[in-house]
Scaffold this active site. Structure first.
Site, short mmCIF file in Angstrom:
data_model
loop_
_atom_site.label_atom_id
_atom_site.label_comp_id
_atom_site.label_asym_id
_atom_site.label_seq_id
_atom_site.Cartn_x
_atom_site.Cartn_y
_atom_site.Cartn_z
CG ASN A 14 -1.85 1.43 0.96
OD1 ASN A 14 -1.67 1.83 0.56
ND2 ASN A 14 -2.33 1.32 2.20
CD1 TRP A 15 3.39 0.65 -2.87
CD2 TRP A 15 3.42 2.23 -4.69
NE1 TRP A 15 4.20 0.83 -3.75
CE2 TRP A 15 3.67 0.95 -4.95
CE3 TRP A 15 3.27 3.22 -5.60
CZ2 TRP A 15 4.41 0.99 -6.28
CZ3 TRP A 15 3.85 2.99 -7.36
CH2 TRP A 15 4.23 1.95 -7.15
CE LYS A 16 -0.11 3.50 4.29
NZ LYS A 16 -0.06 3.76 6.39
CG HIS A 104 -5.76 1.76 4.79
ND1 HIS A 104 -5.39 2.99 5.77
CD2 HIS A 104 -4.90 0.95 4.78
CE1 HIS A 104 -4.41 2.45 6.73
NE2 HIS A 104 -3.87 1.05 5.76
CD GLU A 106 -3.15 5.59 6.71
OE1 GLU A 106 -2.73 5.79 5.73
OE2 GLU A 106 -2.48 4.68 6.81
CD GLU A 176 -3.47 -2.31 7.55
OE1 GLU A 176 -2.52 -2.47 6.52
OE2 GLU A 176 -4.10 -1.11 6.72
N GLY A 182 2.38 2.35 10.67
CA GLY A 182 2.99 3.54 11.04
C GLY A 182 4.02 3.91 12.01
CB SER A 222 4.67 -1.59 12.14
OG SER A 222 4.55 -0.76 12.10
N GLY A 243 2.79 -1.17 4.36
CA GLY A 243 2.55 0.23 3.62
C GLY A 243 4.20 0.71 3.66
N GLY A 244 4.90 1.40 4.97
CA GLY A 244 6.12 2.02 4.57
C GLY A 244 7.43 1.29 4.12
P1 PGA Z 1 2.38 0.24 7.23
O1 PGA Z 1 1.46 0.59 6.89
O2 PGA Z 1 3.47 -0.81 6.98
O3 PGA Z 1 3.81 1.66 7.34
O4 PGA Z 1 2.75 -0.11 9.18
C1 PGA Z 1 0.76 -0.32 7.04
C2 PGA Z 1 -0.92 0.30 5.93
O5 PGA Z 1 -1.34 1.22 6.44
O6 PGA Z 1 -2.00 -0.61 4.97
#
Ligand code: PGA
Length: 268
Positions: A14-16, A104, A106, A176, A182, A222, A243-244
């Protein structure tokens, strides 16, 4: 219940809101250079870039006949019409998206998406023959107060409301925990397994064992190359939403190759 090997693992990046379309091409090319057939037979590997990158990523992957899959991070709940700024499931399907995230944390947090809206999005995604990745997970205060299983199952029930067993069997749920996203604060494999197991049991209770044995349940929060092997050792976890670490091709490939590094780094 059918053993875990029946479910092909999925690793989705997930590149956000990172990478313009040039950067997206560069990152996809780096992944393409590194990932080999063996990686793709071991796991489905997908990237989820921002909307503006999708056409470029699609063109590159199709042009070079790469086995990488791709998808989107969100979709409109509306089919089409006067909804300024929205992107429809029909548009995403036309761009070859296989997966679309729904709910998600967010989106839930910053855009106030509730389970009813997320359920509508899941249905829009299914109508266009794409695979929803329904994201569920509790915030820190709920984890601390102890009501996390109830909340996650409520999000699950809400997100999957009105779906039939065949639809649920084909979809992906991503657990998640918000406090692990993150933050570098990864859930322990046991914590993740507890919730993923509860999700599978709920699917089984509503749609039967066969459906629950087929649906894929991911962990996200993470995830890195060094914590992935222990997470994947848990019986109900079928992959990761990353994500990251998905922005770093070396790290992302390391996550995809978790089987090769089941020895912890400090014991190698
Ligand atoms: P993260 O994000 O790996 O940076 O913790 C995961 C996500 O939000 O899908």
């Amino acid at each position: 219940m059918t053993p875990k090997p029946a479910r092909k693992p999925l690793v989705a990046g997930n590149w956000k809101m990172h990478n313009n379309h040039f950067e997206a091409i560069a990152l996809t090319q780096k992944l393409a250079f590194t990932l080999v057939d063996k990686d793709f037979s071991a796991a489905d590997i997908a990237v989820l870039p921002p909307f503006t990158d999708l056409r470029s990523v699609q063109t590159l992957i199709e042009g070079d006949r790469l086995q990488l899959l791709w998808g989107a991070q969100d979709v409109s709940a509306h089919e089409d019409g006067a909804y300024t700024g929205e992107v429809s499931a029909r548009m995403l399907a036309k761009l070859g998206c296989r997966f679309v995230l729904a709910g998600h944390s967010e989106r839930r947090q910053y855009h106030h998406e509730d389970d009813a809206l997320i359920n509508t999005k899941v249905k829009r995604i299914l109508e266009r023959a794409m695979t929803p990745v329904l994201c569920v997970g509790e915030p820190l205060e709920v984890r601390q107060a102890g009501g996390y299983l109830e909340l996650v199952l409520e999000q699950l029930d809400g997100g999957l409301d009105g779906l039939n067993a065949a639809q649920v069997a084909g979809l992906v749920v991503a657990y998640e925990p918000v406090w692990a996203i993150g933050t570098g604060e990864v859930a322990t494999p046991q914590d993740a397994q507890e919730v993923c197991h509860a999700v599978r049991r709920r699917i089984s209770a509503v749609h039967g064992d066969a459906t629950a044995a087929t649906a894929r349940i991911l962990y996200g929060g993470s995830v890195k190359a060094d914590n992935m092997p222990a997470i994947m050792a848990e019986p109900d976890i079928d992959g990761a939403l990353v994500g990251g670490a998905s922005l770093d091709p070396g790290e992302f490939v390391g996550i995809c190759r978790y089987r090769d590094q089941s020895t912890p780094a400090n014991q190698r």
